[in-house]
Design a protein around this motif. Sequence first.
Motif, PDB file in Angstrom:
ATOM      1  N   ALA A  73     -14.830  35.214  -4.880  1.00  0.00           N
ATOM      2  CA  ALA A  73     -14.676  33.953  -4.177  1.00  0.00           C
ATOM      3  C   ALA A  73     -14.256  34.267  -2.750  1.00  0.00           C
ATOM      4  O   ALA A  73     -13.616  35.301  -2.486  1.00  0.00           O
ATOM      5  CB  ALA A  73     -13.642  33.082  -4.854  1.00  0.00           C
ATOM      6  N   ALA A  74     -14.594  33.375  -1.849  1.00  0.00           N
ATOM      7  CA  ALA A  74     -14.311  33.621  -0.445  1.00  0.00           C
ATOM      8  C   ALA A  74     -13.814  32.353   0.232  1.00  0.00           C
ATOM      9  O   ALA A  74     -14.251  31.245  -0.098  1.00  0.00           O
ATOM     10  CB  ALA A  74     -15.563  34.131   0.264  1.00  0.00           C
ATOM     11  N   LEU A  75     -12.877  32.549   1.160  1.00  0.00           N
ATOM     12  CA  LEU A  75     -12.425  31.482   2.039  1.00  0.00           C
ATOM     13  C   LEU A  75     -12.755  31.911   3.460  1.00  0.00           C
ATOM     14  O   LEU A  75     -12.285  32.955   3.923  1.00  0.00           O
ATOM     15  CB  LEU A  75     -10.920  31.260   1.912  1.00  0.00           C
ATOM     16  CG  LEU A  75     -10.325  30.229   2.881  1.00  0.00           C
ATOM     17  CD1 LEU A  75     -10.736  28.816   2.465  1.00  0.00           C
ATOM     18  CD2 LEU A  75      -8.803  30.345   2.952  1.00  0.00           C
ATOM     19  N   THR A  76     -13.566  31.117   4.139  1.00  0.00           N
ATOM     20  CA  THR A  76     -13.961  31.427   5.502  1.00  0.00           C
ATOM     21  C   THR A  76     -13.292  30.455   6.456  1.00  0.00           C
ATOM     22  O   THR A  76     -13.315  29.241   6.235  1.00  0.00           O
ATOM     23  CB  THR A  76     -15.490  31.365   5.658  1.00  0.00           C
ATOM     24  OG1 THR A  76     -16.089  32.336   4.788  1.00  0.00           O
ATOM     25  CG2 THR A  76     -15.896  31.666   7.100  1.00  0.00           C
ATOM     26  N   ILE A  77     -12.685  31.016   7.486  1.00  0.00           N
ATOM     27  CA  ILE A  77     -12.094  30.220   8.554  1.00  0.00           C
ATOM     28  C   ILE A  77     -12.922  30.465   9.792  1.00  0.00           C
ATOM     29  O   ILE A  77     -13.022  31.605  10.278  1.00  0.00           O
ATOM     30  CB  ILE A  77     -10.624  30.602   8.806  1.00  0.00           C
ATOM     31  CG1 ILE A  77      -9.823  30.558   7.490  1.00  0.00           C
ATOM     32  CG2 ILE A  77     -10.007  29.671   9.846  1.00  0.00           C
ATOM     33  CD1 ILE A  77      -8.399  31.094   7.622  1.00  0.00           C
ATOM     34  N   THR A  78     -13.536  29.401  10.290  1.00  0.00           N
ATOM     35  CA  THR A  78     -14.419  29.500  11.457  1.00  0.00           C
ATOM     36  C   THR A  78     -13.709  28.875  12.650  1.00  0.00           C
ATOM     37  O   THR A  78     -13.331  27.707  12.611  1.00  0.00           O
ATOM     38  CB  THR A  78     -15.740  28.771  11.182  1.00  0.00           C
ATOM     39  OG1 THR A  78     -16.332  29.304   9.989  1.00  0.00           O
ATOM     40  CG2 THR A  78     -16.710  28.949  12.344  1.00  0.00           C
ATOM     41  N   GLY A  79     -13.567  29.671  13.717  1.00  0.00           N
ATOM     42  CA  GLY A  79     -12.828  29.162  14.864  1.00  0.00           C
ATOM     43  C   GLY A  79     -11.336  29.152  14.598  1.00  0.00           C
ATOM     44  O   GLY A  79     -10.682  28.107  14.699  1.00  0.00           O
ATOM     45  N   ALA A  80     -10.806  30.305  14.266  1.00  0.00           N
ATOM     46  CA  ALA A  80      -9.391  30.400  13.892  1.00  0.00           C
ATOM     47  C   ALA A  80      -8.479  29.923  15.018  1.00  0.00           C
ATOM     48  O   ALA A  80      -8.756  30.158  16.214  1.00  0.00           O
ATOM     49  CB  ALA A  80      -9.049  31.831  13.497  1.00  0.00           C
ATOM     50  N   GLN A  81      -7.422  29.261  14.619  1.00  0.00           N
ATOM     51  CA  GLN A  81      -6.441  28.774  15.579  1.00  0.00           C
ATOM     52  C   GLN A  81      -5.090  29.428  15.295  1.00  0.00           C
ATOM     53  O   GLN A  81      -4.839  29.927  14.197  1.00  0.00           O
ATOM     54  CB  GLN A  81      -6.332  27.251  15.488  1.00  0.00           C
ATOM     55  CG  GLN A  81      -7.635  26.531  15.804  1.00  0.00           C
ATOM     56  CD  GLN A  81      -7.491  25.022  15.770  1.00  0.00           C
ATOM     57  OE1 GLN A  81      -6.410  24.480  15.536  1.00  0.00           O
ATOM     58  NE2 GLN A  81      -8.607  24.328  16.010  1.00  0.00           N
TER      59      GLN A  81
END
Lengths: 110, 120
Positions: A73-81
């Motif tokens: 399973a994967a969690l992707t964060i796009t445009g991390a802040q």
Amino acid sequence: QTVVTQEPSFSVSPGGTVTLTCGLNSGSVSTTHKTSWYQQTPGQAPRTLVYSTNARSSGVPNRFSGSIVGNKAALTITGAQADDESDYYCVLYMGSGIWVFGGGTKLTVL
Amino acid sequence: QVTLWESGPALVKSTQTLTLTCTFSGFSLTTNDLCVAWIRQPPGKALEWLALIGWDDRKSYTTSLKTRFSISKDTSKNQVVLTMTNMDPVDTATYYCTRIRYGDYDFDYWGPGTLVTVSS
């Protein structure tokens, strides 16, 4: 014994994309594991980001997304802040009313 | 509005039995598919799922510790009780109760947690 594996730590640059993974010591993670992802900041209870593999919890920004990538399973964060700097935990449903958490990933944004 | 909160002793001694109570509001454990679970977190360490009780009174426990746990509910009081026997200093942790709904498989609401310290 079931062990759920996560990267102990990860680093991402502001604005960058990072994918955290959640695996099993034996076997593959699939949608039947109903993976959930939680974000936890120090001193606070965890909050849900994603549940049932890819359903985003209410109020969670769409830069967070869940999926299955390969056998994990994967969690992707796009445009991390900057305020994404937290601990992230996955949990898998193993059937028969039993859940197992991963060891957590400490994400640094710098 | 769904809320949960944990109560119990902050300090117990080795070999003693710990009893924690989760009191909740905003939902009923008589509603189909709703469950309450206990999760703990030792200081600086990962979350660990411990036990769950469902609307239908089905119970489940983490495999490694199941001989020490007992979970029960009192639907009239909106409470779930977790009992842990033979406490050890390694059981020192913040204990959370949470709500989960089968179907979503999401621990969607959490109590603030209660820190339990086990002295040797």
